[in-house]
Structure formats: structure tokens, C-alpha cells
Design a protein around this motif. Structure first.
Motif, PDB file in Angstrom:
ATOM      1  N   HIS A 202     112.009  28.183  93.103  1.00  0.00           N
ATOM      2  CA  HIS A 202     111.735  26.786  92.775  1.00  0.00           C
ATOM      3  C   HIS A 202     110.250  26.497  92.883  1.00  0.00           C
ATOM      4  CE1 HIS A 202     112.331  25.524  97.264  1.00  0.00           C
ATOM      5  NE2 HIS A 202     111.047  25.438  96.991  1.00  0.00           N
ATOM      6  N   VAL A 203     109.861  25.378  92.239  1.00  0.00           N
ATOM      7  CA  VAL A 203     108.495  24.884  92.307  1.00  0.00           C
ATOM      8  C   VAL A 203     108.555  23.430  92.752  1.00  0.00           C
ATOM      9  CG1 VAL A 203     106.375  24.371  91.038  1.00  0.00           C
ATOM     10  CG2 VAL A 203     107.705  26.410  90.458  1.00  0.00           C
ATOM     11  N   ILE A 204     107.801  23.111  93.802  1.00  0.00           N
ATOM     12  CA  ILE A 204     107.649  21.730  94.253  1.00  0.00           C
ATOM     13  C   ILE A 204     106.190  21.349  94.036  1.00  0.00           C
ATOM     14  CG2 ILE A 204     107.731  20.160  96.223  1.00  0.00           C
ATOM     15  CD1 ILE A 204     109.944  21.902  97.405  1.00  0.00           C
ATOM     16  N   LEU A 205     105.963  20.328  93.213  1.00  0.00           N
ATOM     17  CA  LEU A 205     104.601  19.885  92.909  1.00  0.00           C
ATOM     18  C   LEU A 205     104.390  18.482  93.460  1.00  0.00           C
ATOM     19  CD1 LEU A 205     101.900  20.487  91.488  1.00  0.00           C
ATOM     20  CD2 LEU A 205     102.877  19.478  89.404  1.00  0.00           C
ATOM     21  N   ASN A 206     103.393  18.356  94.320  1.00  0.00           N
ATOM     22  CA  ASN A 206     103.063  17.065  94.924  1.00  0.00           C
ATOM     23  C   ASN A 206     104.286  16.381  95.546  1.00  0.00           C
ATOM     24  OD1 ASN A 206     100.319  17.304  94.147  1.00  0.00           O
ATOM     25  ND2 ASN A 206     100.812  16.537  92.102  1.00  0.00           N
ATOM     26  N   GLY A 207     105.114  17.209  96.221  1.00  0.00           N
ATOM     27  CA  GLY A 207     106.250  16.695  96.969  1.00  0.00           C
ATOM     28  C   GLY A 207     107.538  16.538  96.193  1.00  0.00           C
ATOM     29  N   THR A 208     107.531  16.826  94.886  1.00  0.00           N
ATOM     30  CA  THR A 208     108.724  16.683  94.062  1.00  0.00           C
ATOM     31  C   THR A 208     109.145  18.033  93.497  1.00  0.00           C
ATOM     32  OG1 THR A 208     108.104  14.423  93.414  1.00  0.00           O
ATOM     33  CG2 THR A 208     109.710  15.555  92.024  1.00  0.00           C
ATOM     34  N   LYS A 209     110.427  18.376  93.670  1.00  0.00           N
ATOM     35  CA  LYS A 209     110.924  19.618  93.095  1.00  0.00           C
ATOM     36  C   LYS A 209     111.069  19.427  91.590  1.00  0.00           C
ATOM     37  CE  LYS A 209     114.008  22.030  95.332  1.00  0.00           C
ATOM     38  NZ  LYS A 209     115.306  22.520  95.902  1.00  0.00           N
ATOM     39  N   ILE A 210     110.344  20.215  90.814  1.00  0.00           N
ATOM     40  CA  ILE A 210     110.316  20.007  89.363  1.00  0.00           C
ATOM     41  C   ILE A 210     110.856  21.196  88.574  1.00  0.00           C
ATOM     42  CG2 ILE A 210     108.398  18.358  89.441  1.00  0.00           C
ATOM     43  CD1 ILE A 210     106.549  20.709  88.586  1.00  0.00           C
TER      44      ILE A 210
ATOM     45  N   ASN B 192      96.041  19.096  93.476  1.00  0.00           N
ATOM     46  CA  ASN B 192      97.501  19.115  93.418  1.00  0.00           C
ATOM     47  C   ASN B 192      98.013  20.100  94.459  1.00  0.00           C
ATOM     48  OD1 ASN B 192      98.542  17.681  90.687  1.00  0.00           O
ATOM     49  ND2 ASN B 192      96.528  18.604  90.356  1.00  0.00           N
ATOM     50  N   SER B 193      99.090  19.737  95.145  1.00  0.00           N
ATOM     51  CA  SER B 193      99.697  20.615  96.138  1.00  0.00           C
ATOM     52  C   SER B 193     101.000  21.170  95.586  1.00  0.00           C
ATOM     53  CB  SER B 193      99.967  19.854  97.439  1.00  0.00           C
ATOM     54  OG  SER B 193      98.761  19.404  98.023  1.00  0.00           O
ATOM     55  N   VAL B 194     101.193  22.477  95.702  1.00  0.00           N
ATOM     56  CA  VAL B 194     102.366  23.115  95.112  1.00  0.00           C
ATOM     57  C   VAL B 194     103.006  24.073  96.094  1.00  0.00           C
ATOM     58  CG1 VAL B 194     101.017  24.988  94.072  1.00  0.00           C
ATOM     59  CG2 VAL B 194     103.216  24.371  93.071  1.00  0.00           C
ATOM     60  N   GLU B 195     104.336  24.168  96.000  1.00  0.00           N
ATOM     61  CA  GLU B 195     105.100  25.151  96.765  1.00  0.00           C
ATOM     62  C   GLU B 195     105.914  25.983  95.790  1.00  0.00           C
ATOM     63  OE1 GLU B 195     107.630  24.087 100.289  1.00  0.00           O
ATOM     64  OE2 GLU B 195     109.250  24.826  98.996  1.00  0.00           O
ATOM     65  N   LEU B 196     105.807  27.286  95.923  1.00  0.00           N
ATOM     66  CA  LEU B 196     106.616  28.218  95.144  1.00  0.00           C
ATOM     67  C   LEU B 196     107.504  28.992  96.103  1.00  0.00           C
ATOM     68  CD1 LEU B 196     107.376  29.909  92.602  1.00  0.00           C
ATOM     69  CD2 LEU B 196     105.422  31.393  93.170  1.00  0.00           C
ATOM     70  N   MET B 197     108.818  28.933  95.876  1.00  0.00           N
ATOM     71  CA  MET B 197     109.744  29.745  96.664  1.00  0.00           C
ATOM     72  C   MET B 197     110.350  30.810  95.769  1.00  0.00           C
ATOM     73  SD  MET B 197     113.403  28.944  98.507  1.00  0.00           S
ATOM     74  CE  MET B 197     114.281  29.251  96.963  1.00  0.00           C
ATOM     75  N   ILE B 198     110.338  32.045  96.260  1.00  0.00           N
ATOM     76  CA  ILE B 198     110.980  33.175  95.585  1.00  0.00           C
ATOM     77  C   ILE B 198     111.878  33.848  96.616  1.00  0.00           C
ATOM     78  CG2 ILE B 198     110.653  35.398  94.450  1.00  0.00           C
ATOM     79  CD1 ILE B 198     109.744  33.023  92.769  1.00  0.00           C
TER      80      ILE B 198
ATOM     81  N   ASN C 208     102.189  22.571  73.053  1.00  0.00           N
ATOM     82  CA  ASN C 208     102.968  23.706  72.542  1.00  0.00           C
ATOM     83  C   ASN C 208     104.359  23.801  73.154  1.00  0.00           C
ATOM     84  OD1 ASN C 208     100.905  24.575  70.846  1.00  0.00           O
ATOM     85  ND2 ASN C 208      99.951  25.812  72.458  1.00  0.00           N
ATOM     86  N   GLY C 209     104.769  22.762  73.861  1.00  0.00           N
ATOM     87  CA  GLY C 209     106.100  22.755  74.473  1.00  0.00           C
ATOM     88  C   GLY C 209     106.024  22.332  75.923  1.00  0.00           C
ATOM     89  N   GLU C 210     107.100  21.717  76.411  1.00  0.00           N
ATOM     90  CA  GLU C 210     107.108  21.243  77.796  1.00  0.00           C
ATOM     91  C   GLU C 210     107.058  22.370  78.805  1.00  0.00           C
ATOM     92  OE1 GLU C 210     110.365  18.610  78.384  1.00  0.00           O
ATOM     93  OE2 GLU C 210     109.495  17.013  77.156  1.00  0.00           O
ATOM     94  N   ASP C 211     107.478  23.581  78.386  1.00  0.00           N
ATOM     95  CA  ASP C 211     107.414  24.711  79.314  1.00  0.00           C
ATOM     96  C   ASP C 211     106.007  25.301  79.395  1.00  0.00           C
ATOM     97  OD1 ASP C 211     107.296  25.962  76.844  1.00  0.00           O
ATOM     98  OD2 ASP C 211     109.247  26.952  77.037  1.00  0.00           O
ATOM     99  N   ARG C 212     105.024  24.566  78.853  1.00  0.00           N
ATOM    100  CA  ARG C 212     103.613  24.934  79.017  1.00  0.00           C
ATOM    101  C   ARG C 212     102.877  23.921  79.890  1.00  0.00           C
ATOM    102  NH1 ARG C 212     101.901  28.503  74.869  1.00  0.00           N
ATOM    103  NH2 ARG C 212     103.704  29.707  74.190  1.00  0.00           N
ATOM    104  N   LEU C 213     103.568  22.878  80.319  1.00  0.00           N
ATOM    105  CA  LEU C 213     102.936  21.833  81.123  1.00  0.00           C
ATOM    106  C   LEU C 213     102.658  22.304  82.548  1.00  0.00           C
ATOM    107  CD1 LEU C 213     105.087  18.756  80.008  1.00  0.00           C
ATOM    108  CD2 LEU C 213     102.769  19.334  79.246  1.00  0.00           C
ATOM    109  N   ALA C 214     101.774  21.605  83.222  1.00  0.00           N
ATOM    110  CA  ALA C 214     101.419  21.940  84.604  1.00  0.00           C
ATOM    111  C   ALA C 214     102.660  21.961  85.490  1.00  0.00           C
ATOM    112  CB  ALA C 214     100.415  20.929  85.150  1.00  0.00           C
ATOM    113  N   GLY C 215     102.773  23.014  86.290  1.00  0.00           N
ATOM    114  CA  GLY C 215     103.899  23.160  87.206  1.00  0.00           C
ATOM    115  C   GLY C 215     105.071  23.916  86.632  1.00  0.00           C
ATOM    116  N   SER C 216     105.058  24.159  85.320  1.00  0.00           N
ATOM    117  CA  SER C 216     106.164  24.883  84.688  1.00  0.00           C
ATOM    118  C   SER C 216     106.153  26.355  85.082  1.00  0.00           C
ATOM    119  CB  SER C 216     106.064  24.780  83.167  1.00  0.00           C
ATOM    120  OG  SER C 216     104.888  25.417  82.688  1.00  0.00           O
ATOM    121  N   LEU C 217     107.322  26.979  84.979  1.00  0.00           N
ATOM    122  CA  LEU C 217     107.388  28.432  84.984  1.00  0.00           C
ATOM    123  C   LEU C 217     107.019  28.802  83.560  1.00  0.00           C
ATOM    124  CD1 LEU C 217     108.006  31.193  86.126  1.00  0.00           C
ATOM    125  CD2 LEU C 217     110.442  30.752  85.756  1.00  0.00           C
TER     126      LEU C 217
END
Length: 248
Positions: A188-196, A174-180, A147-156
Motif C-alpha cells: 500500500h501507499v499512504i500519502l500525506n496521511g491518506t491511503k491512496i 509530501n510525506s509517504v509510506e510504502l508497505m511491502i 497520460n492517465g491517472e496511474d501516472r499521477l503522484a503517489g500512484s504505483l
């Protein structure tokens, strides 16, 4: 009798040498204290042994269909689900500016997520009414991925898509970091060591993102800078562990 000029000069020199040394030590101590006070500390939100610090959204203590298994909190789908029931979890405490880290694992074909800025109340039936969501999904099998790339895992969710596909397959952690950070207007969202994912938290750019999403007419969506962290019951098996937060 007048003191010799040499004696007076030497006395002044030694006095000056001693004084700066004391001042330097005092300044260093003060600087150390300031650094220690400002350095944020990590707080464990879930230690793998209990649901302390969490409760059902708009409800009471955490019970089934959530279970504790191998250091994780696991949601199990119900065979017979009461009509209108939801089993979303939220923290007891509220947070404003923070870094949140956690691990998640979704079952095959599963969908879930986690939120920030969540408010509870009779007028809010679900956490997503107020809290923006970071998507947890089996990209390979769940139809929402189409339904769109903004529905993929790790998306806002439905707002900002991931810049790279770094999610691990269903059944893997999966390891994730959310900074607010409202002070700097950055998220930002960092998923498995990559800022996505990167996004502002207010202003014209944020307003445009919301206007182009399904949340455009949701009055209280993302309206609260301070709110609770939430874990979603989307009817599919999902697990969370190692949940930590550092307030900024």
C-alpha cells in the motif's frame, strides 16, 4: 508415627500456592521476551548529514549532481549531461518485507520517483527495469499527469492510480509510506496521511495489473522479492529527506 491429616493438607495447600506464582512470573517473563524479539524497529536510511548507506546505481559513491541541503538529499539537473549517464541512487542493503517512510519535494514541472525490489547488474541499465515505482510528480504542470491517472503522484506507476488526490503542490514537502509485505501479499501507499493505493504482490490479480501495463513484456520487472530501495534521476530537481525503514 503417622502425621496428622490436617498438617498434610495445609502443607499441600501452601506448596500449591507458591508454585503457580513462580510459574506465572516465568511465563510473563517469557512472553515479554517474545514480544520484544518480534517487535520490528525503525532504521534510518538517510539521516540528513551524509550519503552513508547509498551509492549510485551500478556505480560508486554518491557525488554531484546530488547534494546535501538542509537535512535533505537534493538532485540538481545538469546543464550538460553526458550521453547515457544516469544518477539514480540505491541503498547498499536489500530488503524484502518492510514499511518505508520518506518525505519528497518536487520542483515545478518535475518528475521523479522511488523504487523497491531493485537489482543491479550490467544487464540492467536503470532501476525501473526491475523495480516497481511510486510516482513523484508535479501533477499540475508535468505532461505525464495527462497520460492517465496511474501516472499521477503517489500512484504505483502505470499500474495502480491513487484513489484520492492528496498531493501537495510543487515546492512543498509530501510525506509517504510504502508497505511491502510478501507474507500477507499486500502492498500500500499512504500519502500525506491518506491511503491512496493498495495492491497485491503476486497472484492472478497482480498478473492482470502487470498485463495491462507498459511492463507486460518486461521479463525481470517486479521479479525479485528482495531488492534495493532506489531514488530516481529523471532529470528534474527533486529532494528527499527523513528516509526510514522498518523490516516486517
Amino acid at each position: 508415627m503417622k502425621k496428622p491429616l490436617l498438617f498434610i493438607a495445609l502443607t499441600a495447600v501452601f506448596a500449591c500456592k507458591d508454585k503457580p506464582k513462580e510459574n506465572k512470573e516465568e511465563v510473563q517473563e517469557e512472553m515479554t521476551e517474545v514480544v520484544e524479539e518480534k517487535e520490528p524497529e525503525w532504521t534510518t536510511l538517510f539521516d540528513g548529514t551524509s550519503f552513508d548507506g547509498w551509492h549510485m546505481y551500478n556505480g560508486g559513491e554518491v557525488t554531484e549532481p546530488w547534494k546535501l541541503e538542509d537535512g535533505a538529499m537534493v538532485f540538481y539537473p545538469m546543464e550538460e549531461r553526458p550521453e547515457g549517464a544516469n544518477y539514480n541512487l540505491v541503498t547498499d542493503e536489500e530488503f524484502t518485507d518492510f514499511v518505508l517512510t520518506l518525505d519528497w519535494k518536487i520542483a515545478e514541472g518535475g518528475n521523479s520517483g522511488f523504487f523497491w525490489g531493485v537489482k543491479e547488474g550490467e544487464e540492467y541499465g536503470q532501476p525501473y527495469v526491475t523495480g516497481p515505482e511510486i510516482q513523484v510528480l508535479d501533477d499540475e504542470r508535468h505532461p505525464d499527469a495527462k497520460n492517465g491517472e496511474d501516472r499521477l503522484a503517489g500512484s504505483l506507476y502505470d499500474i495502480v492510480p491513487p484513489s484520492e488526490k492528496v498531493v501537495k503542490p510543487a515546492g512543498q514537502w509530501n510525506s509517504v509510506e510504502l508497505m511491502i509485505n510478501h507474507k500477507t501479499n499486500q502492498g500500500h501507499v499512504i500519502l500525506n496521511g491518506t491511503k491512496i493505493v493498495e495492491f497485491p504482490l503476486e497472484g492472478p490479480e497482480w498478473d492482470k495489473l502487470i498485463a495491462n501495463s507498459k511492463f507486460a513484456d518486461w521479463e525481470d520487472f517486479a521479479a525479485f522479492k528482495t531488492g534495493k530501495i532506489g531514488l530516481q534521476d529523471h532529470g528534474n530537481k527533486v529532494a528527499f529527506r527523513n528516509i526510514m525503514i522498518k523490516e516486517l
